[in-house]
Structures are given as C-alpha cells and as structure tokens.
Enzyme design. Structure first.
Site, mmCIF file in Angstrom:
data_model
loop_
_atom_site.group_PDB
_atom_site.id
_atom_site.type_symbol
_atom_site.label_atom_id
_atom_site.label_comp_id
_atom_site.label_asym_id
_atom_site.label_seq_id
_atom_site.Cartn_x
_atom_site.Cartn_y
_atom_site.Cartn_z
ATOM 1 N N ASP A 29 0.853 -1.174 0.000
ATOM 2 C CA ASP A 29 0.000 0.000 0.000
ATOM 3 C C ASP A 29 0.899 1.237 0.000
ATOM 4 O OD1 ASP A 29 -2.357 1.665 0.533
ATOM 5 O OD2 ASP A 29 -1.579 1.794 2.581
ATOM 6 N N MET A 30 0.317 2.399 -0.248
ATOM 7 C CA MET A 30 1.107 3.629 -0.313
ATOM 8 C C MET A 30 0.900 4.517 0.920
ATOM 9 S SD MET A 30 2.907 3.351 -3.070
ATOM 10 C CE MET A 30 3.455 5.015 -3.450
ATOM 11 N N ASP A 31 -0.239 5.220 1.001
ATOM 12 C CA ASP A 31 -0.475 6.164 2.098
ATOM 13 C C ASP A 31 -0.506 5.442 3.439
ATOM 14 O OD1 ASP A 31 -0.974 8.758 0.671
ATOM 15 O OD2 ASP A 31 -2.494 7.521 -0.309
ATOM 16 N N LYS B 30 -7.990 -4.952 -3.527
ATOM 17 C CA LYS B 30 -6.584 -5.165 -3.867
ATOM 18 C C LYS B 30 -6.243 -6.640 -4.043
ATOM 19 C CE LYS B 30 -5.141 -0.887 -1.585
ATOM 20 N NZ LYS B 30 -4.278 -0.287 -0.550
ATOM 21 N N ASP C 29 -1.986 -0.862 5.959
ATOM 22 C CA ASP C 29 -2.286 -0.196 7.241
ATOM 23 C C ASP C 29 -3.765 0.069 7.452
ATOM 24 O OD1 ASP C 29 -2.478 2.000 5.300
ATOM 25 O OD2 ASP C 29 -2.461 3.313 7.059
#
Length: 278
Positions: free
Chosen positions: A9-11, A197, A220
């Site tokens: 994941d990114m953020d 995802k 997260d």
C-alpha cells in the site's frame, strides 16, 4: 518458500506522512529484486497516474500497479485488468448519498481513467486537497454526464472523521452489488462488486503463475485487509489502527515515517523472513 512478489500500500505504509519515501534505498532494493526475479507491486487507492508520479525517482516502469483499490491493474503501460462502475450504479450511489448526507456533509469524487471529477460547487480548498491525490481534476455540472470509465466513487468527509458507520450503512444499502471500503483520510470508496486489492493480486498470480504462498504484502488500513489475508506473508504497519493489529499479527519493522516497508523488504532479501514472521 521463495518470495516472487512483494506488494505494498502507499499512504500510511510506504509513504511517510509528507508523502515521500527513501527513494535511494528503494532503488537499490528494486535492482536486487529484479535480479532475483521478484515483482514489486504498488497496490493503492490512488489513481494510476498518481502512482507513476510517486515512482518517478526510482523508475516508474519497474513497478506493477494495482490502482483505484484494485479496479485497474497495469504493467509496463499496459492495462491487464479493469473493473468499472455502471452508470446506473453511480446514479444509485449519488441518490443514496443525497438522501443520507444531503449536499454539504461530504465531498464526492468520481475516479476515472482520464482523471478525477468533482462538482462545480467544490471550493478552491477542496480542489487543492483533491489535487494532492489526483493529478488531473475536472469540475463538472452533472456527474452522470461524465464520459469516462469510472472505477470508483469516493465519499469524502473530514479527514479525522470515523467513517465506520458510513461504511456499515452503505453495505446494508447495497449488499453484494457494490464493494465499499474505508480508504483513509475520511474517505469511503465504492467500487464494482468484489473489487479490491486482492482481486488485483489474483489477476497477477494467474498471469505470472505465482502462488499466494510466494507473496509478501504491506498495509495499514481497511482497504488492505483482503490483500493481507490473501498472501502468506502479510505485514501490518505499526502506525495502523488497533483493529488492523487484531486482524494481522505480524508487524513491519518500523512505522511509515521510519522506512518501515523498505527496511522490512531489506530484511526479507537478507533471508530474514522466518525471523520476521515469528
């Protein structure tokens, strides 16, 4: 078991709170992963174009993208899979939101292949915030007149708002017809049924003949859960909300602001996976 794919994941996960990451270290790890035949996947609620922007410092074509929370899967500039919302589904979401939240309680964003679409009534501050996550933002008079493939509808409240109750109400209203998930920063994403995802990883697994047992994933938030439960080696970020730690036992080595993902990948490449999972 050999690791053949690492997804993140990114953020709140790879990205620090200022939306940067250790590009120099990740570039080194990408070179090593490429030499070992390990695929690196960015799995995010962000749009494809925004994800490519994030990875310009390391070479965006080295990354495979699961964008819009699983609705679009891309590699080397090629679309591998996509799932869009129908016009009728979008219409029903908009009607539901108007009935339950009125016209001012939240902001609506339609995420499409060519950009993001917001109301003509959006303020300058709203547009400025939207552009932090969407490179191309267009204001429209009527959402239903947008001529684009729409991957998701995002309902945005204040970034500190607990959106769990909104998610529950949407799931009751639409059941299995649509997939509703929290995406952080007061955002609720509504996608085509079954899209998340994990479904993006399933597409890649079929294409590349990779088993879930050969995958690592980092996340997260609520929209990472399907992905984390799919892979054999899931890592939750130390900065994640308590409910995430109840569902995923193994933590990344550090939080998102202290290179948690890249440090854990480095340890995995140094054959530390067994130790990390214990």
């Amino acid at each position: 078991m050999t690791i053949k794919l690492i997804a993140t994941d990114m953020d709140g996960t790879l990205l620090r709170d200022d939306r940067t990451y250790d590009a120099a270290k990740l570039r080194q790890l990408l070179d090593e992963m490429q030499a070992r035949g390990i695929r690196f996947v960015a799995a995010s609620g962000n749009q494809y174009s925004k994800l490519r922007d994030y990875f310009k410092p390391v070479g965006p074509d080295q990354i495979t993208y699961i964008s819009d929370n699983g609705a679009l899967v891309s590699d080397q500039g090629q679309i591998l899979a996509k799932e869009t919302l129908t016009r009728d589904q979008i219409k029903r979401i908009l009607e539901w939101n108007k009935e339950h939240n009125g016209l001012t309680a939240n902001m609506i964003i339609l995420s499409g292949i060519h950009g993001a679409y917001v109301s003509n009534h959006a303020t300058d501050d709203m547009i400025r915030m939207t552009k932090l996550f969407y490179p191309n933002v267009y204001q429209v008079e009527r959402f239903l007149d947008v001529n684009d493939d729409i991957f998701r509808v995002s309902l945005i409240w204040d970034e500190h708002e607990d959106v769990k109750e909104h998610i529950k109400k949407l799931r009751v209203a639409f059941g299995d017809e649509l997939h509703t998930t929290g995406s952080g920063f007061g955002s609720v994403d509504i996608l085509a049924p079954g899209v998340n995802k994990k479904t993006g990883l399933v597409e890649l697994a079929k294409l590349w003949q990779i088993k879930p047992e050969e995958m690592v994933a980092f996340g997260d938030n609520d929209n990472d859960l399907e992905m984390l439960r799919y892979v054999k080696h899931p890592f939750v970020m130390p900065n994640a909300a308590p409910f995430m730690h109840k569902r995923i036992a193994t933590q990344a080595l550090n939080d998102n602001n202290h290179n948690g993902v890249v440090d854990t990948i480095e340890a995995i490449l140094a054959d530390g996976l067994t130790e990390l999972s214990n």
